[in-house]
Design a protein around this motif. Structure first.
Motif, PDB file in Angstrom:
ATOM      1  N   LEU A 219       0.826  -1.209   0.000  1.00  0.00           N
ATOM      2  CA  LEU A 219       0.000   0.000   0.000  1.00  0.00           C
ATOM      3  C   LEU A 219       0.858   1.256   0.000  1.00  0.00           C
ATOM      4  O   LEU A 219       0.598   2.195  -0.759  1.00  0.00           O
ATOM      5  CB  LEU A 219      -0.944  -0.013   1.203  1.00  0.00           C
ATOM      6  CG  LEU A 219      -1.907  -1.202   1.270  1.00  0.00           C
ATOM      7  CD1 LEU A 219      -2.836  -1.067   2.470  1.00  0.00           C
ATOM      8  CD2 LEU A 219      -2.712  -1.330  -0.017  1.00  0.00           C
ATOM      9  N   SER A 220       1.884   1.297   0.866  1.00  0.00           N
ATOM     10  CA  SER A 220       2.742   2.476   0.902  1.00  0.00           C
ATOM     11  C   SER A 220       3.597   2.583  -0.360  1.00  0.00           C
ATOM     12  O   SER A 220       3.758   3.674  -0.926  1.00  0.00           O
ATOM     13  CB  SER A 220       3.625   2.458   2.151  1.00  0.00           C
ATOM     14  OG  SER A 220       4.353   1.255   2.250  1.00  0.00           O
ATOM     15  N   LEU A 221       4.113   1.449  -0.835  1.00  0.00           N
ATOM     16  CA  LEU A 221       4.894   1.463  -2.067  1.00  0.00           C
ATOM     17  C   LEU A 221       4.046   1.896  -3.258  1.00  0.00           C
ATOM     18  O   LEU A 221       4.459   2.742  -4.061  1.00  0.00           O
ATOM     19  CB  LEU A 221       5.478   0.071  -2.335  1.00  0.00           C
ATOM     20  CG  LEU A 221       6.674  -0.374  -1.496  1.00  0.00           C
ATOM     21  CD1 LEU A 221       6.935  -1.853  -1.698  1.00  0.00           C
ATOM     22  CD2 LEU A 221       7.910   0.439  -1.849  1.00  0.00           C
ATOM     23  N   GLY A 222       2.855   1.327  -3.361  1.00  0.00           N
ATOM     24  CA  GLY A 222       1.982   1.643  -4.484  1.00  0.00           C
ATOM     25  C   GLY A 222       1.504   3.081  -4.455  1.00  0.00           C
ATOM     26  O   GLY A 222       1.430   3.749  -5.493  1.00  0.00           O
ATOM     27  N   ALA A 223       1.164   3.579  -3.263  1.00  0.00           N
ATOM     28  CA  ALA A 223       0.712   4.967  -3.147  1.00  0.00           C
ATOM     29  C   ALA A 223       1.829   5.927  -3.540  1.00  0.00           C
ATOM     30  O   ALA A 223       1.592   6.933  -4.222  1.00  0.00           O
ATOM     31  CB  ALA A 223       0.244   5.242  -1.725  1.00  0.00           C
ATOM     32  N   ALA A 224       3.056   5.624  -3.121  1.00  0.00           N
ATOM     33  CA  ALA A 224       4.191   6.474  -3.479  1.00  0.00           C
ATOM     34  C   ALA A 224       4.406   6.482  -4.994  1.00  0.00           C
ATOM     35  O   ALA A 224       4.630   7.534  -5.599  1.00  0.00           O
ATOM     36  CB  ALA A 224       5.447   6.004  -2.760  1.00  0.00           C
ATOM     37  N   CYS A 225       4.324   5.311  -5.623  1.00  0.00           N
ATOM     38  CA  CYS A 225       4.468   5.233  -7.082  1.00  0.00           C
ATOM     39  C   CYS A 225       3.382   6.040  -7.776  1.00  0.00           C
ATOM     40  O   CYS A 225       3.636   6.760  -8.744  1.00  0.00           O
ATOM     41  CB  CYS A 225       4.422   3.776  -7.545  1.00  0.00           C
ATOM     42  SG  CYS A 225       5.856   2.787  -7.091  1.00  0.00           S
ATOM     43  N   TRP A 226       2.166   5.916  -7.264  1.00  0.00           N
ATOM     44  CA  TRP A 226       1.019   6.608  -7.883  1.00  0.00           C
ATOM     45  C   TRP A 226       1.193   8.118  -7.794  1.00  0.00           C
ATOM     46  O   TRP A 226       1.010   8.844  -8.780  1.00  0.00           O
ATOM     47  CB  TRP A 226      -0.261   6.170  -7.183  1.00  0.00           C
ATOM     48  CG  TRP A 226      -1.507   6.702  -7.812  1.00  0.00           C
ATOM     49  CD1 TRP A 226      -2.078   7.922  -7.603  1.00  0.00           C
ATOM     50  CD2 TRP A 226      -2.328   6.048  -8.781  1.00  0.00           C
ATOM     51  NE1 TRP A 226      -3.209   8.069  -8.359  1.00  0.00           N
ATOM     52  CE2 TRP A 226      -3.382   6.928  -9.096  1.00  0.00           C
ATOM     53  CE3 TRP A 226      -2.286   4.801  -9.387  1.00  0.00           C
ATOM     54  CZ2 TRP A 226      -4.383   6.600 -10.004  1.00  0.00           C
ATOM     55  CZ3 TRP A 226      -3.278   4.462 -10.305  1.00  0.00           C
ATOM     56  CH2 TRP A 226      -4.302   5.362 -10.597  1.00  0.00           C
ATOM     57  N   LEU A 227       1.556   8.604  -6.602  1.00  0.00           N
ATOM     58  CA  LEU A 227       1.631  10.039  -6.387  1.00  0.00           C
ATOM     59  C   LEU A 227       2.879  10.669  -7.018  1.00  0.00           C
ATOM     60  O   LEU A 227       2.863  11.849  -7.385  1.00  0.00           O
ATOM     61  CB  LEU A 227       1.620  10.337  -4.890  1.00  0.00           C
ATOM     62  CG  LEU A 227       0.292  10.058  -4.176  1.00  0.00           C
ATOM     63  CD1 LEU A 227       0.474  10.135  -2.673  1.00  0.00           C
ATOM     64  CD2 LEU A 227      -0.791  11.020  -4.631  1.00  0.00           C
ATOM     65  N   MET A 228       3.950   9.877  -7.135  1.00  0.00           N
ATOM     66  CA  MET A 228       5.203  10.430  -7.640  1.00  0.00           C
ATOM     67  C   MET A 228       5.370  10.289  -9.142  1.00  0.00           C
ATOM     68  O   MET A 228       6.389  10.695  -9.685  1.00  0.00           O
ATOM     69  CB  MET A 228       6.387   9.752  -6.943  1.00  0.00           C
ATOM     70  CG  MET A 228       6.553  10.135  -5.486  1.00  0.00           C
ATOM     71  SD  MET A 228       6.591  11.912  -5.169  1.00  0.00           S
ATOM     72  CE  MET A 228       7.868  12.453  -6.281  1.00  0.00           C
TER      73      MET A 228
END
Length: 300
Positions: A219-228
């Protein structure tokens, strides 16, 4: 957990609410003189974003519910973020987008449902969060350790809620020789469940979403990829050191390549979790609902 991937060297200011505020208050007081907010600055408390109209010392006049967030009450001592690049609301939205996409990549929640089956009915109500049924087994007798796979079951959606409360029904084939008669058997249904979205910052992630505990880092990895996506991170961030910087220091491709390693790590972790789930959920029945007609039903 997503913030370490997102924050550069210049981080959002932090303060605390000195007093509680209601969902309609348009004035608030900060606890500390440092980490203050100037007029024209966005601030966040929990999942709510506010726009600062005026600032006088530690007292701010704000517009509530900016950027589509919902005004809500906040307690004294709640953390105030000053001009964050990524608000908690945006991070939570990104996490929920990741949750909705994970099942298609083979990462899902596994749940079970126990039924008592008799000859009086062939259709049984399933849970509303059923995505697909992995396995159905019936117990020969109360004390038996023999749980036999059920072949040829049917899963139907959009059923009348007057008959099936969830709208999702499981239809079992008849046993050899006709109906169940007066026999009652325990049946266990193992199914892939829809991953539920998070609603708040303090939700129990495993309990709310159903995601396996081993997969929480997705979740944290995916959210970071999405937002960045399309943004620089940390060392190559335009806010990491004073401008200007020339092409030799930060080439044009740095913005697009800054998340490459993060995306590779995310993809590898998805593959690892999907492989783990596929090995844990090996059944004689294929890992999907089998849709067959009554004429194709097999014996148990």
């Amino acid at each position: 957990q997503a913030r370490p991937f997102l924050d550069g060297k210049v981080r959002a200011g932090r303060n605390k609410l000195a007093y509680a505020i209601s969902a309609t208050d348009e004035s608030l007081t900060l606890t500390y003189t440092t980490g203050g907010a100037a007029a024209g600055t966005p601030i966040t408390v929990g999942l709510e974003t506010m726009y600062v109209w005026t600032a006088s010392g530690q007292t701010l006049t704000v517009e509530r519910g900016s950027d589509g967030t919902i005004p809500s009450q906040h307690a004294a001592g709640d953390i105030v973020l000053i001009d964050p690049e990524f608000t908690d609301a945006k991070i939570l939205d990104a996490i929920n987008l990741v949750l909705s996409a994970l099942p298609s990549a083979g990462v899902y929640a596994t749940k079970t449902l126990d039924l008592s089956v008799s000859g009086s009915s062939e259709g049984y109500d399933l849970a509303a969060d059923v995505e697909s049924v992995l396995d159905v087994r019936w117990q020969h007798s109360v004390d038996s350790t023999d749980w036999t796979p059920v072949q040829g079951f049917e899963v139907k959606r959009n059923m009348p809620t007057t008959s099936f409360a969830s709208g999702v029904a499981l239809f079992l084939p008849e046993r050899p020789g006709g109906s169940f008669g007066s026999d009652t058997h325990a049946v266990r249904v193992t199914y892939r469940a829809v991953l539920q979205p998070l609603q708040g910052l303090f939700d129990d992630v495993v309990a709310v979403t159903g995601l396996p505990a081993s997969a929480l880092d997705l979740l944290s990895l995916g959210a970071a990829c999405w937002l960045m996506t399309g943004r620089p991170i940390q060392r190559v961030g335009t806010n990491a050191q004073p401008d200007p910087r020339n092409n030799a220091e930060v080439p044009v491709s740095a913005v697009f390549n800054s998340t490459a390693r993060l995306e590779q790590r995310f993809a590898q972790r998805i593959a690892d979790e999907a492989d783990k789930l596929s090995r844990e959920n090996v059944y004689r029945q294929p890992a999907r609902s089998i849709m067959v007609s009554r004429s194709m039903r097999r014996n148990w």
